[in-house]
Design an enzyme around this catalytic site. Structure first.
Site, mmCIF file in Angstrom:
data_model
loop_
_atom_site.group_PDB
_atom_site.id
_atom_site.type_symbol
_atom_site.label_atom_id
_atom_site.label_comp_id
_atom_site.label_asym_id
_atom_site.label_seq_id
_atom_site.Cartn_x
_atom_site.Cartn_y
_atom_site.Cartn_z
ATOM 1 N N LEU A 186 0.730 -0.958 0.035
ATOM 2 C CA LEU A 186 -0.086 0.060 -0.226
ATOM 3 C C LEU A 186 0.862 1.276 0.186
ATOM 4 O O LEU A 186 2.020 1.076 0.310
ATOM 5 C CB LEU A 186 -0.946 -0.056 1.183
ATOM 6 C CG LEU A 186 -1.942 -1.234 1.401
ATOM 7 C CD1 LEU A 186 -2.454 -1.468 2.725
ATOM 8 C CD2 LEU A 186 -3.015 -0.863 0.285
ATOM 9 N N PRO A 187 0.261 2.423 -0.144
ATOM 10 C CA PRO A 187 1.090 3.755 -0.720
ATOM 11 C C PRO A 187 1.787 4.258 0.827
ATOM 12 O O PRO A 187 2.645 4.717 0.638
ATOM 13 C CB PRO A 187 0.097 4.503 -1.130
ATOM 14 C CG PRO A 187 -0.870 3.811 -1.691
ATOM 15 C CD PRO A 187 -1.134 2.655 -0.927
ATOM 16 N N THR B 79 6.331 0.422 2.142
ATOM 17 C CA THR B 79 7.223 1.265 2.585
ATOM 18 C C THR B 79 6.436 2.267 3.305
ATOM 19 O O THR B 79 5.983 3.480 3.044
ATOM 20 C CB THR B 79 8.241 1.860 1.628
ATOM 21 O OG1 THR B 79 8.920 0.701 0.979
ATOM 22 C CG2 THR B 79 9.146 2.879 2.300
ATOM 23 N N LYS C 194 15.439 -0.206 5.532
ATOM 24 C CA LYS C 194 15.191 -0.018 4.257
ATOM 25 C C LYS C 194 15.551 1.601 4.098
ATOM 26 O O LYS C 194 16.273 2.226 3.087
ATOM 27 C CB LYS C 194 13.780 -0.158 3.647
ATOM 28 C CG LYS C 194 13.663 0.331 2.275
ATOM 29 C CD LYS C 194 12.222 0.020 1.630
ATOM 30 C CE LYS C 194 12.610 0.727 0.170
ATOM 31 N NZ LYS C 194 11.337 0.629 -0.665
ATOM 32 N N LYS D 174 10.081 10.605 -1.331
ATOM 33 C CA LYS D 174 8.989 10.079 -0.457
ATOM 34 C C LYS D 174 9.905 9.187 0.693
ATOM 35 O O LYS D 174 9.594 9.300 1.850
ATOM 36 C CB LYS D 174 8.188 9.110 -1.093
ATOM 37 C CG LYS D 174 7.124 8.630 0.142
ATOM 38 C CD LYS D 174 6.484 7.196 -0.756
ATOM 39 C CE LYS D 174 6.194 6.174 0.670
ATOM 40 N NZ LYS D 174 5.800 4.723 0.348
#
Lengths: 296, 296, 296, 296
Positions: free
Chosen positions: C65-66, C96, C171, C246
């Site tokens: 999902l975003p 993420t 990450k 982002k």
């Protein structure tokens, strides 16, 4: 009134020499441009046939040149004015150059019995024309006093920063700080805009708070907050990005030499380089605001 | 005179509530600290038995809390004051918190018929004590007018920044800019020193030139240039590094949310973090000068 | 083979789900896009009539999902999957998102007897399609082992970073470092070019020296040094500036929360914002090279 | 075997000259230190009575000096070796200096019929001793070939970067990038630690991902991740902060001259200056990790 040799009649030097003539001094001028010489000649200057005439028999020699190498070449070396300047005459170098060169030139002239001050200016072409320049002067107290009388005919604020070279140091410290004020004010205003604030209201609040600084007062980088500033005129006029980048280059080189940490000034320098890369070198330095604004 | 509930009697909130009492308001106070409650009680405050008494029957409820989560928890949720505040009463939150939380709280209160302004302060403990704080207020024009009357009893400058949340935004924009001025002024002064200048002389020159800014005027970071500033008192007192780091954290989070580029403010934020890493969190924020000075 | 619910069939999720089907799993899919659902249906997926069918009776539920708010909303709250997921089933969130949300979701699911790992990916659309993604996983050792079997059908490298949330942290640390490598390599190459060097020669030298890094090896930002990289294809394809911005936003927010100093990452974040301001958000992230190059 | 004059027998030059002797060359050495001369004499060097003997009748003259001004003074000017070097002899300057000086010296020597390459080294004292240095060479293809044969007796990797001066440019580009890798890797690791990760696990993940770089591979700045690196030995040994700061100074000066934007390298330079201010100049350059770690 003094006998003055004046070398370098560009956008700044031309009107500076004109103001000396207007003040009644006897001014001998030299430049590579015939046009510039003619302009000053019509205002009453003697045109030097040879650069040495700006030194021989003069009380004072003033130079306004682009870079340290020009200053070095004009004064020192085999054909330099050092061979022509009268003992006890005063050299006032108004160029913005590196302090190391200013010190070197001052030291060699001094050894030859010639007085020297470095006196870089700020205030731009308008200041040069209106005689309202600021001079930041490095040199002995005696030489400063002697220079001050002459500089007062071209400017309004005349500061004594310290010994030879100190004028250059103080100027780049000031201009480095100015670039930081401009960048910081720009990003603070844009962050306000991005979060729904009116830049006029935010400017007014910060001006009356601890964010107050020269750029908010007199040179707001956000269009249409202040009238009659470059940002309200499509970033035309004022102090060009290329000139700010040049001064920041001098500042960063000085910082490398003195092993000074200047993280904010270095970042500002690099942002002005980014602007040059984008072809914005000829715009006013407040155009850094455009880096932050969300276009399109 | 108004009936006021006041929540949060820390270093700032305590003297602010005291000034409201002094101005003749009927003030009911709440805090978790017995000591703080006793102090205010002796000055004439009613001590709330329960936080809800700061809402019930009050004209105005003021809060001064450490972070957004405390504000949210005090006003919203099952046990929040939203269930106790009278319709049309006014909440003034003076905490410095993120604008998103301020907007969320304001929006929920508004839906319940309660008025809200965010009104973060600057001016420190001295300003709170002397009643000379600056308030930067976000909210409707009507709510601002109503708040202004009360805030005038605790402060001197009261700005209307825009709609709800705008007070928080304007404050962090200002404080981010302040951190940039402080860092930039510090490195410019130290570069001057490293190149032989006297920091007093350089400060004076920049103050009269385009480097002028609030820190040079009132808060010079170099020891012994100005009297009665933290830098001349071993960086004690004033506005702590930890508090500046907190405000910069809020600023940078806001910038992430609005995708704003804030390179200078981000760099300043990181330098204040470096200072915290070195155990300097309790010193005045002008101690950033020490990062640049050559010690030992 | 496992019964798997898969939520989120975008550019990444679509091919990931396809690879699970190809590996023989029984996959039930959900998305708001009819087109995406049809594509997966033709590949053999069951189409969920309702998102809850991705939880009910499934061994494993995977989401892609975003942002954190979507993950929170899908799993928690009154209508969340937490009410439908079988005890001891395993949730693998491949989105993420911020580590705080990952921890919060993991903690609530765990309290309800449901297993959870965060498993953000890298490798882009090509990696998703070819089944060569990298997964960086946070969760208990047992949950990691269980997830690893399934993730192996979608990726090649599967790392166990630590407890819940650690996948997200690792990450963003990696991607923040990647942005620094990319920016640093770009400016070093351009400085070489500006001083007369051939970027291929300089790249080769640095690759065999202490400047070696992943971007020089596999993703040189200077056009025409490496074939088949975005810089040699007008900065098309690859990993978009908007996505890097982002991830850097998540990194900087995490740094604010943990009071970490990240001066290089913050600077990189701001340069990617500058690129967005200039309309470069859709180009590959190696296009940061263009900020440094001297155009025109 | 060649007749070689070698000037400058410091920590690097001494073992380099020793390796030339070991390889069978006839080496004449010069230094201001008697101790250094004696050491080399015992290894078989001829000790020059005068620096000119390092030029007269030599096939090759090698210099290893601290800064550009020393190189200029040794070769040029009235008493310089330019007056003693045989026509067609080859000068190899291994000093790390500014490219402008390298070009100037090369150009004057060339005009006098003497060949010149700049060949700065990396690899440290260990590399000098073990004959495993890296040389980055600037000069014509013919001169490079001639130099390569000799350099192979002192080093392992010998790169041809381009024309005269290109060796210096490539070296500072590489070292600037190295400083960025080191700073970026340090802050990424510490951010992971601050958020609960094990630095060994995070290092391993990034090493196999797009964060891979030379410092993670061979020089991890976090203590106890890799054995036998300075960070695991209290930041002793290795490449000193003062030397990195010097190289970064050369890089930033070159960037000013070429108007290159180097924001990441400038920031790294300033952080190394901050370390010098704190008395860390003698520690290994990976000690930048300590700026980020939370002490106490």
């Amino acid at each position: 009134m003094a006998k003055i040799g004046f070398i370098g009649l560009g956008n700044m030097g031309g009107p500076m020499a004109a103001n000396l003539i207007k003040a009644g001094h006897q001014v001998t001028v030299f430049d590579l441009s015939e046009v510039a010489l003619n302009t000053l000649s019509q205002l009453g200057a003697h045109v030097a046939q040879d650069i040495s005439q700006c030194a021989i028999n003069q009380d004072i020699t003033i130079s306004m040149l682009p870079a340290g190498k020009h200053v070095k070449s004009v004064y020192l070396g085999e054909t330099g004015l050092i061979n022509h300047l009268p003992k006890a005459s005063l050299v006032i170098d108004c160029s913005t150059i590196d302090a190391a060169t200013a010190k070197a030139v001052g030291s060699e002239l001094s050894a030859a019995g010639i007085c020297f001050v470095d006196a870089p200016v700020s205030g731009g072409v308008a200041g040069a024309t209106n005689g309202t320049l600021t001079f930041i002067v490095g040199g002995s107290a005696d030489d400063f006093e002697r220079a001050q009388v002459i500089l007062a005919d071209m400017g309004k604020n005349i500061f004594h920063a310290g010994e030879t070279g100190a004028g250059q140091v103080a100027k780049i410290c000031n201009n480095m700080l100015l670039s930081i004020l401009m960048a910081g004010t720009s990003e603070a205003l844009q962050m306000g805009i991005d979060n729904g604030l009116d830049p006029k209201v935010l400017s007014e609040i910060m001006l009356q708070s601890s964010g107050r600084n020269w750029t908010l007062e007199l040179y707001n980088p956000c269009p249409d907050v202040l009238p009659n500033v470059p940002s309200s005129n499509n970033y035309q006029g004022g102090f060009m990005v290329d000139l700010m980048a040049k001064d920041l280059g001098l500042a960063i080189e000085a910082a490398v030499q003195s092993q000074s940490a200047t993280p904010m000034g270095s970042l500002a320098k690099n942002m002005y380089n980014l602007m040059q890369n984008q072809g914005m070198g000829g715009q006013d330095f407040s155009a850094i605001f455009k880096l932050f604004s969300k276009q399109g």
